[in-house]
Scaffold this active site. Sequence first.
Site, PDB file in Angstrom:
ATOM      1  CB  CYS A 112      -0.952  -0.011   1.192  1.00  0.00           C
ATOM      2  SG  CYS A 112      -2.105  -1.393   1.103  1.00  0.00           S
ATOM      3  CG  HIS A 235      -3.157   3.470   1.909  1.00  0.00           C
ATOM      4  ND1 HIS A 235      -3.715   3.042   0.730  1.00  0.00           N
ATOM      5  CD2 HIS A 235      -3.185   2.406   2.756  1.00  0.00           C
ATOM      6  CE1 HIS A 235      -4.067   1.766   0.851  1.00  0.00           C
ATOM      7  NE2 HIS A 235      -3.759   1.363   2.074  1.00  0.00           N
ATOM      8  CG  ASN A 265      -6.520  -0.853   1.259  1.00  0.00           C
ATOM      9  OD1 ASN A 265      -5.862  -0.494   0.287  1.00  0.00           O
ATOM     10  ND2 ASN A 265      -5.971  -1.269   2.382  1.00  0.00           N
TER      11      ASN A 265
HETATM   12  N1  COA Z   1     -18.390  -8.375   9.850  1.00  0.00           N
HETATM   13  C1  COA Z   1     -18.920  -8.572  11.065  1.00  0.00           C
HETATM   14  N2  COA Z   1     -18.164  -8.848  12.142  1.00  0.00           N
HETATM   15  C2  COA Z   1     -16.841  -8.943  11.965  1.00  0.00           C
HETATM   16  C3  COA Z   1     -16.225  -8.756  10.713  1.00  0.00           C
HETATM   17  C4  COA Z   1     -17.061  -8.451   9.625  1.00  0.00           C
HETATM   18  N3  COA Z   1     -16.572  -8.264   8.396  1.00  0.00           N
HETATM   19  N4  COA Z   1     -14.890  -8.897  10.865  1.00  0.00           N
HETATM   20  C5  COA Z   1     -14.660  -9.173  12.143  1.00  0.00           C
HETATM   21  N5  COA Z   1     -15.834  -9.225  12.810  1.00  0.00           N
HETATM   22  C6  COA Z   1     -16.058  -9.468  14.234  1.00  0.00           C
HETATM   23  C7  COA Z   1     -14.932 -10.241  14.871  1.00  0.00           C
HETATM   24  O1  COA Z   1     -15.097 -11.633  14.689  1.00  0.00           O
HETATM   25  C8  COA Z   1     -15.067  -9.824  16.310  1.00  0.00           C
HETATM   26  O2  COA Z   1     -16.108 -10.564  16.899  1.00  0.00           O
HETATM   27  P1  COA Z   1     -16.019 -11.021  18.438  1.00  0.00           P
HETATM   28  O3  COA Z   1     -15.981  -9.742  19.229  1.00  0.00           O
HETATM   29  O4  COA Z   1     -17.268 -11.792  18.623  1.00  0.00           O
HETATM   30  O5  COA Z   1     -14.771 -11.824  18.541  1.00  0.00           O
HETATM   31  C9  COA Z   1     -15.530  -8.380  16.235  1.00  0.00           C
HETATM   32  O6  COA Z   1     -16.104  -8.226  14.922  1.00  0.00           O
HETATM   33  C10 COA Z   1     -14.426  -7.373  16.404  1.00  0.00           C
HETATM   34  O7  COA Z   1     -13.342  -7.790  15.581  1.00  0.00           O
HETATM   35  P2  COA Z   1     -12.012  -6.950  15.465  1.00  0.00           P
HETATM   36  O8  COA Z   1     -11.104  -7.646  14.500  1.00  0.00           O
HETATM   37  O9  COA Z   1     -11.516  -6.660  16.824  1.00  0.00           O
HETATM   38  O10 COA Z   1     -12.602  -5.614  14.815  1.00  0.00           O
HETATM   39  P3  COA Z   1     -11.904  -4.234  14.580  1.00  0.00           P
HETATM   40  O11 COA Z   1     -12.678  -3.147  15.171  1.00  0.00           O
HETATM   41  O12 COA Z   1     -10.429  -4.289  14.858  1.00  0.00           O
HETATM   42  O13 COA Z   1     -12.069  -4.069  12.989  1.00  0.00           O
HETATM   43  C11 COA Z   1     -10.788  -4.228  10.988  1.00  0.00           C
HETATM   44  C12 COA Z   1     -11.447  -4.991  12.129  1.00  0.00           C
HETATM   45  C13 COA Z   1     -10.094  -5.224  10.055  1.00  0.00           C
HETATM   46  C14 COA Z   1     -11.849  -3.463  10.219  1.00  0.00           C
HETATM   47  C15 COA Z   1      -9.773  -3.203  11.588  1.00  0.00           C
HETATM   48  O14 COA Z   1      -8.953  -3.855  12.531  1.00  0.00           O
HETATM   49  C16 COA Z   1      -8.906  -2.578  10.555  1.00  0.00           C
HETATM   50  O15 COA Z   1      -9.382  -1.909   9.634  1.00  0.00           O
HETATM   51  N6  COA Z   1      -7.570  -2.707  10.694  1.00  0.00           N
HETATM   52  C17 COA Z   1      -6.638  -2.152   9.724  1.00  0.00           C
HETATM   53  C18 COA Z   1      -6.583  -3.056   8.553  1.00  0.00           C
HETATM   54  C19 COA Z   1      -5.972  -2.378   7.354  1.00  0.00           C
HETATM   55  O16 COA Z   1      -6.164  -1.215   7.142  1.00  0.00           O
HETATM   56  N7  COA Z   1      -5.239  -3.145   6.541  1.00  0.00           N
HETATM   57  C20 COA Z   1      -4.638  -2.669   5.364  1.00  0.00           C
HETATM   58  C21 COA Z   1      -3.477  -1.801   5.705  1.00  0.00           C
HETATM   59  S1  COA Z   1      -2.813  -1.067   4.307  1.00  0.00           S
END
Ligand code: COA
Length: 308
Positions: A112, A235, A265
């Site tokens: 990215c 980004h 993204n």
């Molecule tokens: N839909 C519904 N629920 C979801 C889900 C989805 N697509 N993805 C995860 N969950 C659930 C998880 O299973 C978890 O459930 P639980 O509490 O019962 O265990 C809950 O939602 C929270 O999950 P978590 O992973 O802690 O969520 P989060 O707030 O961290 O959001 C991302 C997840 C991936 C959206 C976030 O961490 C993120 O955007 N991180 C950066 C990733 C990124 O930008 N990557 C590219 C970099 S260039």
Amino acid sequence: MKNGRIAGTGSYVPETIWKNEDLEKMVETSDAWIRERTGIGARHIAGEETVAQMAVKAARRALENAGICSTELDLILVGTSSSESIFPNTACLVQDEIGAFRAACLDVSAACTGFLAVYELGQLYIRSGKAKNVLLIGADALSRLADWHDRGTCILFGDGAGAIVLTAEEQETKACERSIRWRKGVSLTCEKGTYLQMDGRAVFQFALSRVPEVIREVLAEADMAVEEIDAFILHQANSRIIDGVAKRLKAPKEKFPRNIEAYGNTCAASIPILLDEWNRSGRAQKGQRIVLSGFGAGLIWGAAYLEW
Ligand code: COA
């Protein structure tokens, strides 16, 4: 000093759109969850279209916008991590299609941060006198690397390409780059022939700590204050990351344009697509002070300060 000025921009996204509602049929998720956690509403999907084909379309638009002929190009740099062709590289494929036969052609794999990496290299070529007209492209199809059964990752990514033409110009400018920082990390990886793996929370934290830091560094180098910047073009990984960076920099959110709602993204393509929208919507003004910042797998992150 000779510096590269943005002479034109272009972008392309594939026609097929997958809305959050479409993803609800693939994995256990909801439009509300995706919007709240990421700001994403839809993403464009390449399907049969290759990364090089998307790159060519963005490149043609950028050249037309710049009023520059492909034979005037000295260098084509493509930031991509998802090209179907291992060799020839994507830049050579673009060169062949657009007929830029004088241009040297290189790909940079920096996920990215790919566009920031080619931006820095393009500027270095121009400042060294080795190139006058440079075509920079960010193009990716991460939909091919995402596991569409894994709701923790697949909801984030979309496909597309963006391009800019840099032209050497004698400028009184403080333009500079504080790219690129590299540190091997395990929170976002992809082995050949497998799907990408991600620890979302770790990536989130990495971005929130490193992006404001590197932006402050590049501003210090340019002798600029946060308040003097007209737009921070980041980004587009997650709207909450962008909000978090704005908060840490104590800058108003309005200075952080975004299009993540429509595209998700798009990896190396996100910054040049946003630059193209900025340009074509009439928001770009000569002399405007802009900060670019990319971050992601590697781990790699960086920032650049430029004057439009
Ligand atoms: N839909 C519904 N629920 C979801 C889900 C989805 N697509 N993805 C995860 N969950 C659930 C998880 O299973 C978890 O459930 P639980 O509490 O019962 O265990 C809950 O939602 C929270 O999950 P978590 O992973 O802690 O969520 P989060 O707030 O961290 O959001 C991302 C997840 C991936 C959206 C976030 O961490 C993120 O955007 N991180 C950066 C990733 C990124 O930008 N990557 C590219 C970099 S260039």
